[in-house]
Design an enzyme around this catalytic site. Structure first.
Site, PDB file in Angstrom:
ATOM      1  N   SER A 169       0.848  -1.185   0.000  1.00 36.72           N
ATOM      2  CA  SER A 169       0.000   0.000   0.000  1.00 36.72           C
ATOM      3  C   SER A 169       0.891   1.244   0.000  1.00 36.72           C
ATOM      4  O   SER A 169       2.095   1.169   0.240  1.00 36.72           O
ATOM      5  CB  SER A 169      -0.917  -0.009   1.221  1.00 36.72           C
ATOM      6  OG  SER A 169      -1.810  -1.105   1.167  1.00 36.72           O
ATOM      7  N   ASP A 183       7.477  -9.064  -3.790  1.00 32.80           N
ATOM      8  CA  ASP A 183       6.309  -9.181  -4.669  1.00 32.80           C
ATOM      9  C   ASP A 183       6.454 -10.361  -5.625  1.00 32.80           C
ATOM     10  O   ASP A 183       5.526 -11.161  -5.804  1.00 32.80           O
ATOM     11  CB  ASP A 183       6.125  -7.884  -5.464  1.00 32.80           C
ATOM     12  CG  ASP A 183       5.712  -6.715  -4.603  1.00 32.80           C
ATOM     13  OD1 ASP A 183       4.750  -6.858  -3.836  1.00 32.80           O
ATOM     14  OD2 ASP A 183       6.345  -5.659  -4.699  1.00 32.80           O
ATOM     15  N   HIS A 209       9.771   3.611  -2.771  1.00 32.11           N
ATOM     16  CA  HIS A 209       9.735   3.232  -1.348  1.00 32.11           C
ATOM     17  C   HIS A 209      10.876   3.925  -0.601  1.00 32.11           C
ATOM     18  O   HIS A 209      11.419   3.387   0.355  1.00 32.11           O
ATOM     19  CB  HIS A 209       9.880   1.718  -1.169  1.00 32.11           C
ATOM     20  CG  HIS A 209       8.968   0.909  -2.031  1.00 32.11           C
ATOM     21  ND1 HIS A 209       9.387   0.285  -3.182  1.00 32.11           N
ATOM     22  CD2 HIS A 209       7.641   0.646  -1.911  1.00 32.11           C
ATOM     23  CE1 HIS A 209       8.362  -0.356  -3.734  1.00 32.11           C
ATOM     24  NE2 HIS A 209       7.292  -0.145  -2.983  1.00 32.11           N
ATOM     25  N   THR A 239      -9.074  40.299  -5.840  1.00 27.08           N
ATOM     26  CA  THR A 239     -10.281  41.075  -5.563  1.00 27.08           C
ATOM     27  C   THR A 239     -10.116  42.537  -5.948  1.00 27.08           C
ATOM     28  O   THR A 239     -10.981  43.137  -6.589  1.00 27.08           O
ATOM     29  CB  THR A 239     -10.634  40.971  -4.065  1.00 27.08           C
ATOM     30  OG1 THR A 239     -10.822  39.590  -3.735  1.00 27.08           O
ATOM     31  CG2 THR A 239     -11.905  41.739  -3.747  1.00 27.08           C
ATOM     32  N   ASP A 280      -6.075  50.365   6.431  1.00 27.92           N
ATOM     33  CA  ASP A 280      -6.370  49.381   5.396  1.00 27.92           C
ATOM     34  C   ASP A 280      -5.420  49.603   4.223  1.00 27.92           C
ATOM     35  O   ASP A 280      -5.305  50.733   3.718  1.00 27.92           O
ATOM     36  CB  ASP A 280      -7.813  49.530   4.922  1.00 27.92           C
ATOM     37  CG  ASP A 280      -8.126  48.569   3.792  1.00 27.92           C
ATOM     38  OD1 ASP A 280      -8.228  47.367   4.056  1.00 27.92           O
ATOM     39  OD2 ASP A 280      -8.217  49.046   2.637  1.00 27.92           O
ATOM     40  N   GLY A 330      -5.475  48.756   1.024  1.00 25.47           N
ATOM     41  CA  GLY A 330      -6.098  49.191  -0.219  1.00 25.47           C
ATOM     42  C   GLY A 330      -6.513  50.645  -0.169  1.00 25.47           C
ATOM     43  O   GLY A 330      -6.318  51.403  -1.143  1.00 25.47           O
TER      44      GLY A 330
END
Length: 584
Positions: free
Chosen positions: A56, A112, A223, A456, A566, A568
């Site tokens: 896994s 395997d 691995h 934005t 702020d 902006g």
């Protein structure tokens, strides 16, 4: 590497992950005791069954490839460890259709190969027709290093799965499915690279070797096995080295597959688990470009995505399959393109689309949008240029302060965004268009803002400026007139009203509106840009200590808003002040 996990019990993690396959694909079922995901007997017609599996940690390989058109069964070990022979035997003997035979596909790792091989021999002894293909495609392991063991199996294995699975679904005999699968395996070469090793849930942290901040390990196994070399390269350099390992025929230690520009190939760009989709796109483009420019290889199929991972490995692998004649009615490409109802397979473009790809584009200027027309209201280009340049330079100079403020109360990008927009407009002014029509002048500025400012604030500025140009056009008439403060004030008010349809921001919400609205209202009353700029500056100053009601600051939180304005609003106030100074 990160050693933090949401699920730290490896046993629970593996079982719950296997269970999820059955939740996302109703054609599958789970033998929980033996960790086998298998195709439900009524989900597909009788065919050669394709089985695979391994440790896994490589998801979606192998369990998520179980489904009609791909695997019939997948056997899972614990994380990075082979499943046991008894698990595999039960999958072959009890969980898949055996009437037309079984093909087992296994990656070339000792555990395997031995465990799957033992189960295959037991099944043969019980009278089941079974064949096995061992996949070793990793060019990171040369002949000298691999010795008798050979190359490791990595992501190229999924191409064997897909092509063999599709051929089996066509009703082919076991001998043909086995032969084609073996041909795919023999003609596939792969290599991976990673920026760091991974941590296995449930293991003590610190056992894995760390790579340096600027290091990449080329050829690292899935691995955490050592790679071919460690290097300090950028992406183009990494890709160049990887392709050399795969394609350099002068390297007799690694020239496993003789691929040239005359061969048709399939390229698989595989995410090892921790690379963003965005970066995978950049990696894919780099690989395709280098293949074509350096080797004149243009793959007929390009598959990019997450197919065989190393947990959350921060790396990727490349696989190239040299297409061969299958000797059956379907080509490798047709089998690769065939649909598969498996949740882990994500290449969904049909053969017919690849064979006859759409060729038309929508080039710039081919749309139905017409050119904006002049409004008949004129400006003095030299005065506008002087005022704008002064305001934009002031804004650029203020970027460090704006960025500092936004780092405290936002995500730190406000200053950079405003600077980028200002620099773009300055470059536009440098073109010396000398536009006298007020609306057309604004249109040129708007096109720059829309291209250079994102986020934005970029959207708000674009909306406002487009509405400002509209407000100017509404005041135009058949007779020519000059743009005086009254005309600008009326247009600004219309633009502010338009912007309010897209944002609920009002003065007091700690946004750029705290500077913008006072400027507009004061200009409307006083007809003085200097007076309006002072009002904007006062509005910006008031945001210091004001708690945000809108914008990202709401989510960031913290107490920094008490010390800074702020960002902006501050940037806009700086711009307006520079504009007034430039008009004096």
């Amino acid at each position: 590497m990160s050693s933090k996990h949401f699920i730290n019990d490896p046993t629970h993690l593996v079982l719950s992950a296997l269970k999820s396959i059955t939740l996302t694909n109703p054609t599958t079922a789970l033998d929980e005791e033996n960790k086998i995901v298998y195709l439900r007997p009524d989900a597909a017609k009788q065919q050669v069954s394709i089985i695979s599996g391994g440790g896994s940690g490589h998801e979606p390989s192998f369990a998520a490839f179980v489904g009609p058109g791909l695997l019939s069964g997948a056997v899972a070990g614990t994380i990075f460890a082979s499943p046991g022979a008894e698990q595999v035997r039960r999958c072959i003997g009890e969980r898949v259709e055996t009437g037309k035979g079984v093909l087992v596909v296994v990656m070339n790792y000792t555990g395997d190969v031995l465990n799957f091989g033992m189960a295959v021999e037991k099944a043969k002894a019980a009278g089941v027709q079974v064949e096995m293909v061992v996949m070793g495609d990793d060019a990171g392991v040369g002949r000298a290093q691999g010795g008798k063991v050979g190359r490791r199996g990595i992501a190229g294995t999924v191409l064997v799965h897909k092509i063999a699975g599709a051929l089996a679904a066509e009703g082919a005999e076991l001998k043909d499915v086995h032969r084609v699968a073996k041909t795919v395996a023999e003609n596939t070469v792969s290599i991976g690279s990673s920026l760091m090793h991974v941590h296995v849930p449930g293991r003590e942290a610190g056992g894995e070797e760390e790579l340096g901040q600027s290091e990449v390990e080329i050829g690292m196994g899935i691995h955490n096995e050592p790679g071919s070399e460690k290097s300090k390269e950028d992406l183009p350099g990494i890709v160049k080295r990887m392709l050399k390992y795969m394609l350099d025929q002068s390297d007799k230690d690694r020239a496993f597959s003789n691929i040239s520009s005359s061969n048709e190939t399939v390229l698989l760009v595989n995410n090892l688990g921790g690379v963003s989709v965005l970066e995978m796109g950049g990696i894919t483009t780099e690989v395709v470009n280098q293949l074509q420019q350096t080797y004149s290889i243009k793959p007929v199929r390009i598959i990019s995505g997450t197919f065989m991972t190393s947990l959350n490995g921060l790396g990727f692998s490349l696989s190239l399959l040299k297409l061969q004649d299958t000797g059956v009615s379907k080509s490798m490409l047709e089998l690769l393109d065939a649909p598969a109802e498996a949740s882990g397979w994500s290449a969904a473009v049909k053969s017919s689309t690849w064979a006859n790809p759409p060729t038309k584009t929508r080039d710039a200027g081919s749309g139905s949008t017409g050119q904006n027309k002049p409004c008949g209201i004129s400006i003095d280009p030299k005065q506008a240029d002087k005022a704008l340049r002064n305001a934009l330079r002031k804004l650029i100079a203020a970027e460090p302060d704006i960025t500092k403020y936004d780092t405290v109360v936002g995500d730190g990008d406000c200053g950079i965004g405003l600077k980028r927009g200002a620099e773009g407009i300055l470059s536009y002014l440098d073109e010396g268009k000398n536009e006298q029509d007020a609306a057309l002048f604004l249109d040129g500025i708007i096109s720059v803002v829309e291209k250079t400012m994102d986020g934005t604030s970029g959207a708000l500025y674009a909306i406002f400026l487009n509405a400002l140009a509209g407000g100017i056009r509404q005041q135009g008439s058949s007779s020519s007139q000059s743009a005086d403060p009254a005309i600008w004030a009326k247009a600004l008010k219309a633009a502010l009203d338009a912007m309010s349809k897209y944002t609920p921001a009002q003065p007091g919400d700690r946004t750029l509106v705290d500077a913008l609205q006072p400027f507009v209202e004061t200009l409307e009353k006083s007809k003085s840009v200097d007076e309006a700029a002072k009002a904007a500056e006062q509005g910006s100053a008031k945001t210091k200590g004001m708690k945000a009601s809108l914008g990202r600051t709401v989510y960031v939180g913290g107490s920094g808003f008490e010390e800074v304005p702020d960002p902006g609003a501050h940037g806009l106030a700086v711009f307006f002040k520079g504009l007034g100074e430039g008009l004096d």
